[in-house]
Design an enzyme around this catalytic site. Sequence first.
Site, PDB file in Angstrom:
ATOM      1  N   ARG A  48      12.090   4.900   0.148  1.00 16.37           N
ATOM      2  CA  ARG A  48      11.660   4.319  -1.129  1.00 16.37           C
ATOM      3  C   ARG A  48      12.843   4.476  -2.072  1.00 16.37           C
ATOM      4  NH1 ARG A  48      10.702   2.682  -5.623  1.00 16.37           N
ATOM      5  NH2 ARG A  48       8.651   2.317  -6.512  1.00 16.37           N
ATOM      6  N   GLU A  56       5.698  -6.341  -7.516  1.00 17.66           N
ATOM      7  CA  GLU A  56       4.792  -6.296  -6.366  1.00 17.66           C
ATOM      8  C   GLU A  56       4.616  -7.689  -5.784  1.00 17.66           C
ATOM      9  OE1 GLU A  56       3.231  -3.586  -4.974  1.00 17.66           O
ATOM     10  OE2 GLU A  56       4.406  -2.367  -6.353  1.00 17.66           O
ATOM     11  N   ARG A  90       7.592   8.448   2.689  1.00 16.73           N
ATOM     12  CA  ARG A  90       8.856   7.747   2.487  1.00 16.73           C
ATOM     13  C   ARG A  90       9.845   8.699   1.821  1.00 16.73           C
ATOM     14  NH1 ARG A  90       6.778   2.863  -1.088  1.00 16.73           N
ATOM     15  NH2 ARG A  90       5.966   4.689  -2.138  1.00 16.73           N
TER      16      ARG A  90
END
Length: 156
Positions: A48, A56, A90
Amino acid sequence: MYLKTILLFLLITLTGAKVPKEFSARVIGVVDGDTVKVLYQNKPIHIRLEHIDCPEKGQPYSTKAKQFVSNKIFGKTVKVVNKGKWHWNRLIAEIYFDNHQNINKSLVKKGLAMHFKKYSKSKEYALLENKAKQLKIGMWSLPNVTTPWQYRKQLN
């Protein structure tokens, strides 16, 4: 052997395995603008991108952010710099490519990501975002910009 590989994969992805603060890895997938998958020592790791939040899926510029990341680093060996923090399986990190360019900063400069102030106090990322806003680059060219975190909240 197959079971051993699966167990190793689960150990890495579910426990937030220990990795060096800096390492080289090959980018094997681009999930979205701020999440990529790398192969490190034959193990897949989701990363990430630190300091930033990209639009998004369904928001303007989300596809452009993903495509930008893909064009710049997919299939390349990159340098991953992290502080050992994991979130949702992540690794939180900055990624460097082609002569020390930083993909995280590049996304903000291009108006394809916002400085994620909730998790980052970086003055450099704040300045990059302000400059992109002033120049109306990328998402900042739109009349109304919804932050990714506001958008996610609306979906729930």
